[in-house]
Scaffold this motif. Structure first.
Motif, mmCIF file in Angstrom:
data_model
loop_
_atom_site.group_PDB
_atom_site.id
_atom_site.type_symbol
_atom_site.label_atom_id
_atom_site.label_comp_id
_atom_site.label_asym_id
_atom_site.label_seq_id
_atom_site.Cartn_x
_atom_site.Cartn_y
_atom_site.Cartn_z
ATOM 1 N N PHE A 182 0.783 -1.023 -0.074
ATOM 2 C CA PHE A 182 -0.067 -0.118 0.063
ATOM 3 C C PHE A 182 0.855 1.441 -0.047
ATOM 4 N N SER A 183 0.684 2.262 -0.770
ATOM 5 C CA SER A 183 1.091 3.389 -0.464
ATOM 6 C C SER A 183 -0.169 4.631 -0.533
ATOM 7 N N PRO A 184 0.063 5.766 -0.027
ATOM 8 C CA PRO A 184 -1.129 6.659 0.044
ATOM 9 C C PRO A 184 -1.149 7.676 -1.314
ATOM 10 N N TYR A 185 -0.897 6.973 -2.396
ATOM 11 C CA TYR A 185 -0.842 7.609 -3.625
ATOM 12 C C TYR A 185 -1.334 6.641 -4.554
ATOM 13 N N ARG A 241 -7.037 5.512 -2.362
ATOM 14 C CA ARG A 241 -6.519 6.638 -1.554
ATOM 15 C C ARG A 241 -7.455 7.007 -0.570
ATOM 16 N N GLN A 242 -8.633 7.387 -1.088
ATOM 17 C CA GLN A 242 -9.968 7.627 -0.446
ATOM 18 C C GLN A 242 -10.415 6.674 0.635
#
Lengths: 441, 441, 441
Positions: C292-295, C300-301
């Motif tokens: 996972f990465s927040p991009y 992301r949402q």
């Protein structure tokens, strides 16, 4: 206390020869999952160790299974049209499909062929085949023998009986200081096959002999049983003993020249799994650890979900992976005296871990105790001996077992154990767990 | 707040020279675990930082140990039959076996040889030897010196005293916003050896100097102590301070040209262990993480099971693994100005992690906050800066520390920390843990 | 029940062509995050599946965001000094900066250039650019086009409107036996770009079509939404539905010739993460699992900390890593019929795992049940089929799901599932968890 005591390097050769001789005596017997062959085998074992035998009658329900009829065989052969025995049970008991029903017929080769088994890729070897739970008959022969059979009418004779009788197994119980048990189990139902599993029978017998009369922490139960149905029968009849099993090993295919394989218990991180992995890491031979799978030998039963016992399986070459497996090439040359002796030593080393593994408590846990003034820090002692002492002192907080310490330090268990004993003598260490007392008889 | 502030790249060279000069001033002093040498050394440190010194009398029991007699030495030599000094303490204080009892004798070379130590494989180096806890005397010399000694009667003189006195150590305490402490410990008992451990003494001194007067979250305690007995003595006398230690570092062998080594605390996953590993991963030099072992320097005492403090050991080359270790080749050339400065920077970076590591809470946790309208999503900001903001927002659920976020994202802590500070300013983030308040003085 | 049923190998080619044709119909539409383009697109989808569309007015607050004005465009061009259209929206809708405000001006090339975007390294490709949240205008053109522009005055016309209106998204809900939901989300806001994301729109549409009318354990919700603002809007308006989401997938860039990539949910070990990893391991194509990465896209949402939904993202080539990304080269040739069909099959296989994954209980857990007499141990069945049965029996202790068993055994889920169904039929196994009943409608 060291179980390894007496199994020293010097006696390796003579011990190996003695073990091999024992296997050689058992080799000619035509064993099966029931019948006189296994009873005769148990008789030989009984000459070495204290053994109780149990007879369970045919038809007895054991969990989902039923004890089968007892099978015995006197003779079997195929005679060619001229009456000459071309396949002869008297020459090798593998020639008959194990559990064959009686036959006494004449038939054309074409029909006979439906009952013949060979190994085309190894034309000189006789395969080993069984038909325990489906009534059938057949002959196993070399592919060379098969190709030499000419058309014509053959005499087919299997002088066997399949009738109500008993399933027989043997049990050797050695009482220890506690009622907690270690189970050693081997199948003793295969006819003239050496590695599978006279090797296991032999190592188990000599292990029991070696343990007998020693002061033991655990009680030991050795099972000599027919595969699958024997384990299921024993489990069904011994629910209380099952409750007391703390560790267990199935021994099979453990006499050949291959490196060791230890197949983990279903739990995967049981103490037996860690003890076996530790000993194999330090055993000086090639060794691999295998994950549990629900296929193999009687660990399948011990590790069924209702029991989930911490029982692993110790092997050299893994069944099914070497070409000699379940053929006449699994013979007395295939197992090696020195390998049998070393397998015994490895088993003893694993049991040594289990016997001596406990938690200790450092009596001077604040800073290091001054080892120098106690003669425990001298250069003469050698680096790893001092490191073993420092590791034992550092990790003996009542939560780390000696096996934990051996694993974390990378030092062999026996040296860690010796350090703990010395530190106890010097008053720097004491046993933290009273597990020995809790379940004493 | 960044401890790194002021330790910028530009000042690296001059800082390194200043640190090396400090070490050079301490180098000639003949230190031991007691005596004037360590007191003189502490005097030099006191000129740099606020230092309290403590004198513990000989004979004092400290846990399992006893504070030894105080050793002092004025002179020592071996004179050849012609009276010429062939081994001379005045030339190098390593020549005398540290803690040698007084001697004033004439003896034949054959007898003298039992008291001589050399390193045949490095014939130009003088070994460093001690005999703290067993009364003895001896000389250390180069192997070349030894081979040039001719038979004959030698004058042997060690003008030392070993008598009741004190063990002296120094402590620098810097009060932070909380009473929770970070311990920085280095041994200051070795004579003319530069890496082991004037490097540790120097880095610790300059670190304390750099921290002094700053607004700090933690309180800091720097110990300059004799090895082993000093740590044990301090632990025995400071049980309350021990309770407040949250993190700690032993500094040793930290000035040579080798890459970094961090030896983990006994806990293995303490915050100091993770902080050190993180900083070393990003430090731009080669760096290895070593598992804990109960051998080494004073982490042995701090990590004894009764204390089990989260104290690791930061080194460059590991003691015992480089040939110069405990020889006259561990000299002022062996330690490098730039390496001392970089070691200081790495220490400061580790402390920066500890000072700033806490949990935050995203104030707009449902979906992403609209960074663009706050000027936080601009292309000009550069990719990793935006990623740091997104990571901090995504993982700031009150359960992940900034160090967790740095590790998971692979982004260096300082950048993660800067993102958190900016997001706090913008009202998107707030501190989740009140750990700062809980233990405030 | 197998969702894969009907998606067999034989129909791969025709299915792929049908899917590609659907994407081709959508390709020319000029979509954006609001406006007629996305509504027209939803209309095409509605012709295939049951779809509800929702209109959210401009200015509506959704968490930290505001629904923007609606953007529509009729025409746009740059005319050279001779009045000839040299950049023409009618030829390719990528030519206009998406969300450009209206323009109708004459200007010198030098001024115009500040509003032109090209890709010098790919001089034949038109870039895709947007300016959703900052009012601006511009044109995207090939670098070749740009270099051919001669100095002079150009006519610049963008016939667009940006005014209060609606954000429109589509939702397809399929009710299952339980109210627990699986979310399938894809962004449908990009103009003439095929892989990003007509591929996702197409796979989602056909997946919904395939599931419609089937007897399903889970309820399914398919979202066709504008990126970022659409997901945030949906989350803000559907807090109750969010509570019921048990698993989810974002589908994007899933039609090109590259291997699969699955990006894990924020949880990292959610059932969807394990199911996707399992299916990809066995899918026969190259496949990588990404942390996972927040991009990325709308995961992301869904994976923002306030929701932390178990939603992963399934892709073939990863956005931003292939040169065609966000250019006119991401066209209908870039996506392949067979790859679309195989992506659909992989999605169905993942849903099959989720639909069928539960815990069972071995009804005869003591020793192995006698499979032979039930016809479950025959040689004809093939090795892995029997192994699947043994694994299911061994691990069905009420604590291991079928996916656990598939992972531990290394056997593909579908085979494990088939073994479980057969063993249930034979009375050897029963469902252990009543999770199906708990949340039934």
């Amino acid at each position: 206390m060291s179980i390894l005591n007496g199994l020293d390097e010097a006696s390796r050769a003579s011990l190996g020869l003695e073990m091999h001789g024992f296997a050689a005596n058992l080799f000619p017997i035509c064993r099966s999952i029931t019948g006189n062959g296994i009873r005769q085998t148990l008789g030989h074992i009984k000459a070495q160790i204290s053994l109780n035998t149990f007879d369970v009658p045919s038809g007895k329900r054991v969990f989902d299974w039923t004890v089968p009829k007892e099978w015995n065989i006197r003779d079997a052969y195929i005679a060619d049209p001229a009456g000459k025995r071309v396949v002869d049970f008297q020459k090798c008991n593998l020639h008959v499909l194990n559990y064959s029903v009686p036959v006494n017929e004449k038939m054309l080769l074409s029909k006979l062929k439906g009952h013949l088994f060979t190994i085309p890729e190894h034309p000189d070897w006789i395969p080993y085949r069984t038909s325990y739970y489906k009534e059938d008959w057949g002959f196993c022969l070399t592919h060379h023998q098969m190709t030499q059979l000419k058309d014509g009418e053959y005499g087919v004779r299997i002088d066997s009986t399949l009738q109500d009788g008993f399933l027989t197994y043997g049990e050797c119980f050695l009482a220890g200081r506690t009622r907690e048990e270690i189970l050693i189990s081997c199948h003793a139902c295969h006819p003239s096959l050496a590695n599978d599993n006279l090797s296991g029978v032999t190592v188990a017998t000599f292990l029991a002999k070696h343990l007998a009369g020693r002061d033991l922490r655990y009680s030991y139960r050795f099972l000599f049983i027919p595969g699958t149905i024997g384990a299921i029968t024993w489990l069904a009849r011994n629910r209380e003993a099952v409750e007391r099993i703390r560790h267990g090993l199935v021994l099979t295919c453990i006499g050949d020249a291959g490196g060791f394989h230890y197949k983990k218990s279903r739990r995967g991180n049981a103490e037996i799994d860690r003890a076996a992995a530790h000993v194999l890491r330090h055993c000086g031979e090639e060794a691999k650890i295998l994950e549990f799978s629900p296929y193999g030998y009687d660990e399948r039963q011990y590790c069924s979900p209702g029991f989930n016992l911490p029982v692993g399986c110790l092997m050299r070459s893994v069944w099914g992976t070497f070409p000699e497996y379940h053929t006449s090439a699994d013979n007395l040359e295939f197992i090696r005296p020195l390998k049998l002796a070393d397998s015994l030593r490895v088993c003893a080393a694993i049991l040594d871990v289990l016997e001596n593994n406990r938690c200790y408590r450092n009596e001077l846990p604040y800073g290091e105790p001054q080892l120098g003034r106690r003669g425990l820090y001298g250069g003469e002692a050698g680096g790893e001996e001092i490191m073993a002492r420092l590791w034992v002192l550092n990790l003996s907080d009542g939560h780390h077992t000696l096996l934990d310490i051996a694993e974390q330090s990378g030092i062999v268990f026996s040296r860690i154990c010796a350090a703990a004993e010395l530190l106890c003598e010097k008053g720097l260490l004491s046993v933290a767990s009273d597990d020995q007392l809790k379940s004493t008889v």
